[in-house]
Each structure stands twice: as C-alpha cells, then as structure tokens.
Write a protein that holds these residues in place. Structure first.
Motif, PDB file in Angstrom:
ATOM      1  N   MET A   1      37.272  41.605  43.773  1.00  0.00           N
ATOM      2  CA  MET A   1      36.346  40.500  43.611  1.00  0.00           C
ATOM      3  C   MET A   1      35.316  40.776  42.531  1.00  0.00           C
ATOM      4  O   MET A   1      34.576  39.904  42.170  1.00  0.00           O
ATOM      5  N   GLY A   2      35.305  41.979  42.026  1.00  0.00           N
ATOM      6  CA  GLY A   2      34.226  42.362  41.139  1.00  0.00           C
ATOM      7  C   GLY A   2      34.348  41.913  39.710  1.00  0.00           C
ATOM      8  O   GLY A   2      33.355  41.817  39.013  1.00  0.00           O
ATOM      9  N   ASP A   3      35.548  41.606  39.224  1.00  0.00           N
ATOM     10  CA  ASP A   3      35.718  41.422  37.791  1.00  0.00           C
ATOM     11  C   ASP A   3      36.658  40.264  37.496  1.00  0.00           C
ATOM     12  O   ASP A   3      37.869  40.391  37.650  1.00  0.00           O
ATOM     13  N   GLY A   4      36.112  39.132  37.099  1.00  0.00           N
ATOM     14  CA  GLY A   4      36.913  37.966  36.741  1.00  0.00           C
ATOM     15  C   GLY A   4      36.161  36.691  37.033  1.00  0.00           C
ATOM     16  O   GLY A   4      35.304  36.651  37.915  1.00  0.00           O
ATOM     17  N   ASP A   5      36.462  35.646  36.270  1.00  0.00           N
ATOM     18  CA  ASP A   5      35.743  34.380  36.418  1.00  0.00           C
ATOM     19  C   ASP A   5      36.518  33.307  37.159  1.00  0.00           C
ATOM     20  O   ASP A   5      36.027  32.209  37.359  1.00  0.00           O
ATOM     21  N   SER A   6      37.740  33.618  37.566  1.00  0.00           N
ATOM     22  CA  SER A   6      38.527  32.670  38.338  1.00  0.00           C
ATOM     23  C   SER A   6      38.747  33.244  39.731  1.00  0.00           C
ATOM     24  O   SER A   6      39.483  34.206  39.911  1.00  0.00           O
ATOM     25  N   ILE A   7      38.092  32.643  40.704  1.00  0.00           N
ATOM     26  CA  ILE A   7      38.245  33.071  42.095  1.00  0.00           C
ATOM     27  C   ILE A   7      39.437  32.291  42.654  1.00  0.00           C
ATOM     28  O   ILE A   7      39.432  31.064  42.656  1.00  0.00           O
ATOM     29  N   GLN A   8      40.444  33.019  43.110  1.00  0.00           N
ATOM     30  CA  GLN A   8      41.651  32.355  43.588  1.00  0.00           C
ATOM     31  C   GLN A   8      41.972  32.758  45.019  1.00  0.00           C
ATOM     32  O   GLN A   8      41.904  33.935  45.373  1.00  0.00           O
TER      33      GLN A   8
END
Length: 103
Positions: A1-8
């Motif tokens: 959950m720490g790195d990325g702009d798209s939560i899927q």
C-alpha cells in the motif's frame, strides 16, 4: 500500500458476484488528490493473504505507465521502503465510511 497512485481492490470470486457489495466498496473508498480507486470486476488475480477469505478482496497500490500498464516495482525487495501516507489515509477514511454505512 505504500507506493503507487492507483488503489485497486481485487475481489474474490464470490464477492465479484455481489454487485451491491462492490458498489458499497466504491462508495466508501473514494479517490482523492492524485489517487484513484478501482474495484476490478473482470478477470483478475491477486495472489496474497486475501485468498483465504471467500468474500475477501486483495488491496494494493499500483503505479501506471501507458505502455506497461499497472505494476509494482519494489515489493519484497530491499527498495521496499516507501510509505505514501496519503494511501493509508485513503484506506483509513474509506474503512470508516464503509463501517458507518454497514448495518
């Protein structure tokens, strides 16, 4: 959950069949700032701890590039040291909305 702009969210098979539940997830977990949120309804596989829950969903933060698509590049490596607090806040706020809307 720490790195990325798209939560899927990757729902398990039984959860995918419950459109009302998927809509509750979408209503609770809202995009914010440069973060988007997606509930993956089509074919998908997210092999993680969620596999033990028949109505569970895997959740991850992904990066995106036009040619590559969605990806994770640091997970389980020595470079897995990034924590984007906005991702955690999005999940926290969504979980609170989800709980508040549950019967």
């Amino acid at each position: 959950m720490g790195d990325g702009d798209s939560i899927q969210f990757f729902p398990q098979k039984k959860l995918k069949k419950d459109e009302a539940a998927l809509q509750r997830i979408e209503a609770a977990f809202l995009p914010t700032g440069d973060k988007d949120v997606q509930v993956v309804r089509g074919f998908s596989m997210y092999p993680s701890d969620n596999a033990n829950f028949k109505r569970g969903a895997g959740v991850c933060a992904l990066k995106h590039k036009k040619i590559v698509g969605y990806y994770m590049d640091r997970i389980h490596t020595s470079k897995d040291t990034v924590l984007d607090e906005a991702n955690i806040a999005l999940l926290r706020d969504g979980a609170l909305r989800y709980i508040a809307g549950s019967d």
